[in-house]
Design an enzyme around this catalytic site. Structure first.
Site, PDB file in Angstrom:
ATOM      1  N   ARG A  44      -6.509 -17.911  21.430  1.00  0.00           N
ATOM      2  CA  ARG A  44      -6.835 -18.496  22.204  1.00  0.00           C
ATOM      3  C   ARG A  44      -5.544 -19.889  21.859  1.00  0.00           C
ATOM      4  O   ARG A  44      -6.054 -20.831  21.651  1.00  0.00           O
ATOM      5  CB  ARG A  44      -7.977 -19.293  22.947  1.00  0.00           C
ATOM      6  CG  ARG A  44      -8.386 -18.076  23.094  1.00  0.00           C
ATOM      7  CD  ARG A  44      -7.643 -17.295  24.678  1.00  0.00           C
ATOM      8  NE  ARG A  44      -8.642 -16.095  25.433  1.00  0.00           N
ATOM      9  CZ  ARG A  44      -8.181 -15.132  25.580  1.00  0.00           C
ATOM     10  NH1 ARG A  44      -7.091 -14.536  24.100  1.00  0.00           N
ATOM     11  NH2 ARG A  44      -8.231 -14.338  25.727  1.00  0.00           N
ATOM     12  N   SER A  53     -12.518 -18.982  31.819  1.00  0.00           N
ATOM     13  CA  SER A  53     -13.938 -19.208  30.738  1.00  0.00           C
ATOM     14  C   SER A  53     -13.796 -20.544  29.887  1.00  0.00           C
ATOM     15  O   SER A  53     -12.905 -20.985  29.518  1.00  0.00           O
ATOM     16  CB  SER A  53     -13.403 -18.251  29.470  1.00  0.00           C
ATOM     17  OG  SER A  53     -13.482 -16.594  30.525  1.00  0.00           O
ATOM     18  N   GLU A  62     -13.048 -23.419  25.451  1.00  0.00           N
ATOM     19  CA  GLU A  62     -11.724 -23.183  25.995  1.00  0.00           C
ATOM     20  C   GLU A  62     -10.732 -24.118  26.485  1.00  0.00           C
ATOM     21  O   GLU A  62      -9.583 -24.518  26.242  1.00  0.00           O
ATOM     22  CB  GLU A  62     -11.489 -21.692  26.270  1.00  0.00           C
ATOM     23  CG  GLU A  62     -10.468 -21.256  26.513  1.00  0.00           C
ATOM     24  CD  GLU A  62     -10.954 -19.093  27.306  1.00  0.00           C
ATOM     25  OE1 GLU A  62     -10.016 -19.124  27.997  1.00  0.00           O
ATOM     26  OE2 GLU A  62     -11.305 -18.826  26.578  1.00  0.00           O
TER      27      GLU A  62
END
Length: 305
Positions: free
Chosen positions: A179, A229, A299
């Site tokens: 990520r 998420s 995130e």
């Protein structure tokens, strides 16, 4: 800001620039206060001119796509939001029996790209087709799902560098991680991305996409607004499992709630504020830290805080 507004308007015209727009109307979380200026460039040249202007004038700005991974402050954003949602385009570079290569603008939705590739018989992008973001945002954070990540099929990107030059960066130069990428860590603005895919039948590709979409509907709280998420996957752990085992499913602060369907999602169950989300995620992090000694990292990208 008056001078900046007029100069931006001279670039994009009257119809693609707004003042004091509430960003909750442009994020999948449906949360966020107003920005000073919201501008929608639709061409490569407009984006380059806008970014150079904002940097030269030292104007605070943020570039966004579909707003699918953002938590915007209740007080909004003191500056210019550059939205690339109208910057669309796909160009086939190679189409042989074995290989399909495509160049895509950063404002294209991953769902649109995935469905287009399916019709062309290009495989390798199925995992990303259900991710509700743009190519630019996806590449920046190396978006992934169901065992695939964009780095797996990405060849290179064209971007505006921190120095204001238009540069090409290869997959290796992007330094992809979980990520993250060099694009997320430095002030690059992505213009387009090139992907190399394999070949299959449209039927097989659509079957994979449908399977992934079915799994999403069954396992994720798609009936509520969210930013996807909420937490990154801690090394050696699964964030949703830690949260679930801590008994936090259904925990609620104001209009924000830990999904009772998938603990990895914080959802907006009704007029949630950014403050609600921050208070809730802080509580989740504290409990997980106390019970498991694991530090959860957001995130979701915070804007305007």
């Amino acid at each position: 800001m008056i001078d900046i507004y007029e100069r931006l308007k001279s670039i994009v015209g009257d119809s693609r620039i707004f003042q004091k727009e509430y960003l909750k109307n442009y994020t999948t979380f449906r949360i966020g206060g107003p920005c000073n200026i919201l501008v929608f460039p639709s061409t490569r040249e407009e984006i380059i001119e806008i970014i150079r202007l904002l940097r030269e004038t030292k104007t605070n700005y943020f570039v966004m796509g579909n707003g699918s991974n953002l938590l915007v402050s209740d007080s909004g954003f003191d500056g210019v939001i550059v939205s690339l949602k109208f910057f669309k385009g796909m160009e086939t570079l190679e189409n042989t029996d074995d290989v399909y290569t495509i160049r895509v603008t950063s404002g294209e939705l991953m769902s649109s790209v995935g469905n287009y590739l399916a019709r062309m018989g290009a495989t390798g992008f199925e995992f990303a087709t259900g991710i509700p973001g743009t190519i630019g945002g996806g590449v920046r954070m190396n978006a992934g799902a169901y065992g695939g990540e964009l780095k797996d099929c990405l060849v290179c990107v064209t971007a505006i560098s921190p120095e204001g030059e238009v540069v090409s960066l290869s997959n290796e130069e992007l330094k992809f991680g979980y990520r993250t990428s060099i694009l997320a860590n430095k002030d690059y603005v992505i213009l387009d991305a090139t992907f190399k895919l394999g070949k299959s039948t449209t039927e097989e590709i659509k079957a994979k996409i449908n399977d992934f979409n079915t799994q999403r509907r069954e396992k994720q709280p798609t009936n509520f607004h969210s930013a996807g998420s909420t937490f990154k996957r801690p090394e050696g752990y699964i964030a949703a499992k830690l949260i679930d085992e801590a008994g936090l499913k259904g925990l609620q602060v104001g209009g924000a709630m830990v999904s009772d369907k998938h603990a990895g999602f914080v959802v907006n169950v009704g007029n949630a504020t950014a403050s609600d989300v921050i208070e809730l995620t802080d509580k989740v992090r504290a409990v997980v830290k106390e019970k498991n000694g694991v530090d959860l990292e957001l995130e979701v990208i915070k804007v305007g805080f």
